[in-house]
Scaffold this active site. Structure first.
Site, PDB file in Angstrom:
ATOM      1  N   HIS A  42      -6.073 -37.789  -6.450  1.00  0.00           N
ATOM      2  CA  HIS A  42      -5.083 -38.218  -5.655  1.00  0.00           C
ATOM      3  C   HIS A  42      -5.862 -38.977  -4.768  1.00  0.00           C
ATOM      4  O   HIS A  42      -6.525 -38.468  -4.061  1.00  0.00           O
ATOM      5  CB  HIS A  42      -4.183 -36.884  -5.220  1.00  0.00           C
TER       6      HIS A  42
ATOM      7  N   ASP B 107      -5.628 -41.208  -1.531  1.00  0.00           N
ATOM      8  CA  ASP B 107      -5.137 -41.752  -0.138  1.00  0.00           C
ATOM      9  C   ASP B 107      -6.233 -42.612   0.099  1.00  0.00           C
ATOM     10  O   ASP B 107      -7.459 -42.450   0.553  1.00  0.00           O
ATOM     11  CB  ASP B 107      -4.935 -40.221   0.565  1.00  0.00           C
TER      12      ASP B 107
ATOM     13  N   ASP C 208       2.633 -36.346  -3.930  1.00  0.00           N
ATOM     14  CA  ASP C 208       2.509 -35.914  -2.712  1.00  0.00           C
ATOM     15  C   ASP C 208       3.506 -36.736  -1.698  1.00  0.00           C
ATOM     16  O   ASP C 208       3.569 -36.625  -0.265  1.00  0.00           O
ATOM     17  CB  ASP C 208       1.073 -35.881  -2.102  1.00  0.00           C
TER      18      ASP C 208
ATOM     19  N   HIS D 179       2.144 -42.744   2.321  1.00  0.00           N
ATOM     20  CA  HIS D 179       2.683 -41.945   2.896  1.00  0.00           C
ATOM     21  C   HIS D 179       1.928 -41.606   4.181  1.00  0.00           C
ATOM     22  O   HIS D 179       2.163 -41.567   5.429  1.00  0.00           O
ATOM     23  CB  HIS D 179       2.903 -40.668   2.063  1.00  0.00           C
TER      24      HIS D 179
END
Length: 927
Positions: free
Chosen positions: A14, A16, A126, A352
């Site tokens: 994941h 980010d 997420d 996010h």
């Protein structure tokens, strides 16, 4: 031994792009990860596949540093070992617009298709809650599933999960949107790292798998068990094939496979008994939890980012795209490449951890630059497009007013007819430096330009009330397509006036002209010969220094700066509006936490300085100022608790006894024909660890309310679920929130610009509280990351609009007014000339109070124009569209804009189409 269950192990990371480290530090680690992954895929056929987190920007970011490895990437994507798409980035759901999400899906598909097959996986690992229209957006993208981690199960500190409040019987569920679209939902019930770092050594592996298999079986509805081998920024587990081989030896009753999402989905769908699954409807916002882990207050972290995002989205989707589409019809090239670049740059702020404002300070500094870059491109497209459109408008109607008539064109790019006050700067005269005069002579000639004796006329020959401000001598320049830059000096004026009944997606021409005999006979004129601001004579909207009133509304300002609002249509009076509230905040960028036992401070009863700021026939404004003493920060205990990583709901810090002055400046404005009250507030923030809200009591009897979200206006309960224990019940909004009493025939809509957090207070008055500013000093989550810039010290200006109505915001047009509030007017100076467009014109006509217009753009592959609406209602409605643009036919398509067969029974000049409840409908126009 017969296999009784199957363990699907999916390798992923994941990613980010930026969070607790700045972007480039994450970027370096990404390059290292992909290098290692490619080496593994090249050398080990047992390492079967890897999922690139659902976002194609990973490919861009990697190839920016490693362009020589494009062929290696391409080979493994073609072979199905690297799965890519469907998104460009993994966005936040509630803080990004519907159109931004559509562009995200479109660009993700476009980029993925350059390499091969797009992974049709609805991936939201997420995302901080999910909007209700997600199933429809997935179905329209050819995706029948959603994988997600939040929204129906409690998630707490450091992403720990709990069994309480689970809204589904299993980790598999049916998710149904408001239009009836359904997708298979796969909840990461044990998080998207439940198969991370699988041991190779047998003793460790047995302990690992005993626990992990039991955890997965606790929630799964089938024997097909999902294990996600990866986590945030997780390097590739290179020895996974060996770890899987160990597991096979230890558990002969279990089939362990290095799987991928398509294979896992196929196996689950074959094994599912759909009748046993729970159906979850609408938004997934973790409302059936204790309320402490929803991350909802990211909606108010670093409000300045949300404001910049609102402006950037509105300029691209609601101004630049429709103007460029219209300009293309007139013969100008549509700048697809610039739009893609601008959208990508904007969307790089939409993950996010970025748009939510929950990263370290360096991340959000870079975001400001990206917002500026995207906006500059949008503004350049708008400037080019509006000039092309204005040049095609027939302004010859103003030729009778002399050679120095100064026409201008007001453009309304909203989906509804519009009336509103606009300002435009005009060059009353120019003198180019190429003319050879000295700078002194050039300046003298411009200063001597006579501005007296002029009036503003509309295209019907009516004099329009106007305020004229002489801006004096200014330098400017042209950048011709075929010449070197052309500098000039000019005499510039600023005109402010009420533009009336400009058609939806249309325009209207005006001109500032010398007073002719026809204009001289009018009782209304303007004279700005003195160089000072001048206003035309007309009826005032002011009654004394405290009351604003027009045909629809009356506003009366009290001594403390609050005001009452009378809806003259319904007779309803709303009182105590515009009181400000200040509380401490000992939480973090993710979540708000008020100190225990604290009583909120308000400006109720605090004397304000009140004065008239503007008084014209078309608009009046009253200025209200407060000097408010509030605590300077939290006390010293907050720093101690942050360093000790005390979970924020358990903190005991209080506010400091030391105070500082916070100055509030509020401007309340009313337009002549306005059905809403404009409220602009400037906060000079010198305090830390606090939250500022504006309070708007409705005193309406209602147990639910409405809030604008992505392609829908969901109904939400005023009272939270029984599981909710957090004293705060703040929630997300986009354009507005509305409290209505349909039985009582009254409602109040509060629109905003980039203020994404609100709360309907349980105070007996159904008060709408809008968060204007939140100041905190740490990121939060899994460690201590100080964020001093998240205290948002300095000056901040926010805007809202209060729109009372008779109980149904959709039918009365209150929601339309709130949507229009999001979109700036476009105005362009032009010359007196013939043109192919009438001085009042719109390329399309439609009328339907239940449909909200969303976008007009051009498809790059087909050259077709694409128009999109969404049905705000839960019932069928009809779209009747008339086109003034020559066309072959219309067709209905999806958000991916793939061409379809013509709509049967409709002429090329228009169509009539039944729109389903809550449907997002896209119409293609083939020219």
């Amino acid at each position: 031994m017969k296999k009784t269950r199957k363990a699907h192990i999916i390798s992923h990371t994941h990613w980010d792009r930026e969070w607790y480290l700045p972007y480039e530090k994450h970027h370096v680690r990404l390059v290292q990860l992909i290098d290692a992954l490619l080496d593994k895929l090249d050398g080990d056929s047992e390492f079967r596949s890897f999922y690139l987190d659902g976002q194609t920007i990973i490919l861009e970011d990697y190839l920016q540093v490693r362009p020589e490895n494009q062929e290696r990437l391409q080979r493994h994507i073609t072979d199905g070992r690297l799965l890519i798409g469907p998104w460009y980035i993994l966005q936040d759901a509630f803080l990004t617009s519907g159109e931004a999400n559509v562009r995200n899906m479109q660009i993700g598909h476009q980029d993925a298709k350059r390499y091969g097959e797009v992974a049709k996986i609805g991936y939201f690992p997420d995302t901080f809650g999910l909007v209700g229209q997600t199933p429809q957006l997935m179905q329209q993208s050819g995706i029948t599933n959603v994988f997600f981690g939040r929204g129906v199960k409690p998630t707490g500190f450091n992403n720990t999960v709990s069994d309480d409040g689970y809204e589904s019987s299993f980790s598999e569920l049916i998710w149904e949107g408001p239009d009836g679209s359904k997708v298979l939902g796969i909840l990461f019930a044990n998080w998207y790292s439940n198969g991370n770092e699988v041991p190779v050594e047998e003793a460790e592996a047995r302990a690992f798998w005993d626990r992990k298999l039991a955890d997965a079986e606790k929630y799964a509805s089938t024997s097909e068990l999902l294990f996600m081998n990866g986590c945030d920024h997780q390097p590739v587990q290179l020895d996974l094939p060996e770890a899987i081989e160990t597991a096979r030896k230890l558990y002969p009753d279990t089939e362990f496979i290095h799987s991928n999402f398509p294979d896992y989905l196929q196996a689950v769908e074959q094994a599912l008994d759909n009748d046993s699954l729970s159906t979850v409807k609408g938004e997934l916002r973790s409302q059936r939890t204790d309320g402490w882990g929803t991350l909802v207050n990211t909606a108010s972290a670093r409000v300045y980012l949300k404001q910049m995002n609102q402006e950037g989205q509105a300029l691209l989707e609601k101004v630049a795209e429709p103007l460029a589409s219209f300009a293309h019809v007139l013969g100008k090239e549509y700048p697809h490449h610039l739009f893609t670049y601008a959208w990508k740059t904007l969307m790089q702020n939409h993950p996010h951890d970025s748009i939510c404002g929950c990263s370290v300070d360096e991340v959000h500094r870079e975001m400001v630059t990206r917002f500026d870059k995207s906006r500059h491109v949008a503004e350049s497209i708008i400037d080019d497009s509006k000039q092309a459109i204005a040049s095609a408008v027939d302004t010859s109607v103003f030729a009778s007013f002399g050679e120095d008539a100064l026409p201008l064109v007001a453009m309304n790019t909203t989906g509804w007819k519009r009336t509103g006050t606009i300002s435009v700067e005009l060059d009353a005269a120019r003198l180019y430096l190429r003319e050879g005069f000295t700078l002194e002579e050039t300046a003298r000639r411009m200063k001597e330009v006579d501005l007296s004796g002029r009036v503003l006329m509309d295209d019907q020959g009516n004099v329009v009330d106007v305020t004229v401000e002489d801006l004096g001598l200014l330098f400017g320049y042209d950048l011709p397509d075929d010449q070197f830059r052309q500098p000039y000096m000019c005499r510039r004026v600023k005109l402010t006036f009420l533009a009336e009944d400009v058609p939806a997606l249309g325009l209207r021409a005006y001109a500032w002209v010398r007073r002719s005999e026809a204009a001289a006979s009018s009782a209304v004129a303007a004279d700005s010969s003195s160089g000072a601001a001048a206003s035309s004579v007309g009826s005032s909207l002011l009654h004394g220094e405290r009351i604003l009133e027009n045909e629809w509304l009356q506003i009366e300002i009290a001594d403390d700066g609050s005001f009452s609002l009378t809806d003259k249509v319904t007779g309803r009076v709303y009182r105590d509006l515009g009181v400000y509230e200040d509380t401490g905040d000992i939480g973090n960028e993710y979540m708000y936490k008020q100190p225990e036992g604290e009583v909120a401070l308000t400006t109720k009863g605090l004397p304000a300085c009140i004065s008239v700021l503007e008084d014209t026939s078309y608009r009046a404004s009253i200025e209200i100022t407060h000097d408010w003493e509030i605590p300077v920060s939290a006390d010293a205990r907050l720093d101690e608790e942050q360093r000790a990583l005390v979970y924020y709901p358990e903190r005991k810090a209080q506010r400091s006894r030391e105070t500082v002055s916070m100055k509030l400046r509020t401007v309340v404005s009313l337009e002549r024909g306005g059905k809403g009250v404009h409220n602009e507030t400037t906060i000079d923030n010198k305090a830390k660890d606090h939250r500022v809200r504006a309070l708007f009591p409705t005193d309406l009897s209602a147990s639910v309310h409405h809030a604008d979200s992505m392609f829908e206006i969901p109904v939400r309960d005023n009272e939270p679920a029984p599981e909710w224990v957090n004293p705060s019940n703040t929630q997300h909004q986009q354009a507005f929130v509305d409290v209505s009493d349909n039985a009582g025939g009254a409602g109040l809509t509060v629109a905003n610009l980039g203020l994404n957090e609100y709360e309907v207070l349980r105070d007996g008055r159904n008060t709408i509280a809008i968060t204007l500013l939140r100041s905190v000093g740490e990121l939060g989550d899994w460690g201590l990351f100080p964020t001093p810039e998240a205290q948002c010290l300095g000056e901040h200006t926010v805007q809202m609009k209060l729109i009372p109505h008779s109980g149904d915001g959709m039918i009365t047009g209150a929601y339309a007014e709130a949507y229009q509030f999001q979109i700036p007017w476009t105005v362009c100076q032009t010359g007196v000339h013939n043109g192919v467009i009438a001085p009042t014109y719109a390329p399309f006509q439609w009328e339907n109070t239940e449909l909200a217009f969303s976008s007009l753009k051009m498809n790059e592959a087909t050259g077709d124009l694409l128009l999109r609406w969404y049905n705000m209602s839960g019932k069928h409605t009809e779209l009747t569209l008339i086109s003034n643009i020559p066309s072959q036919y219309f067709y209905k398509t999806t958000i991916l804009e793939e061409p379809q067969e013509p709509i049967a029974g409709n002429a090329a000049g228009g169509l009539s189409l039944l729109v389903q409840p809550s449907e997002i409908v896209t119409i293609g126009l083939r020219r």
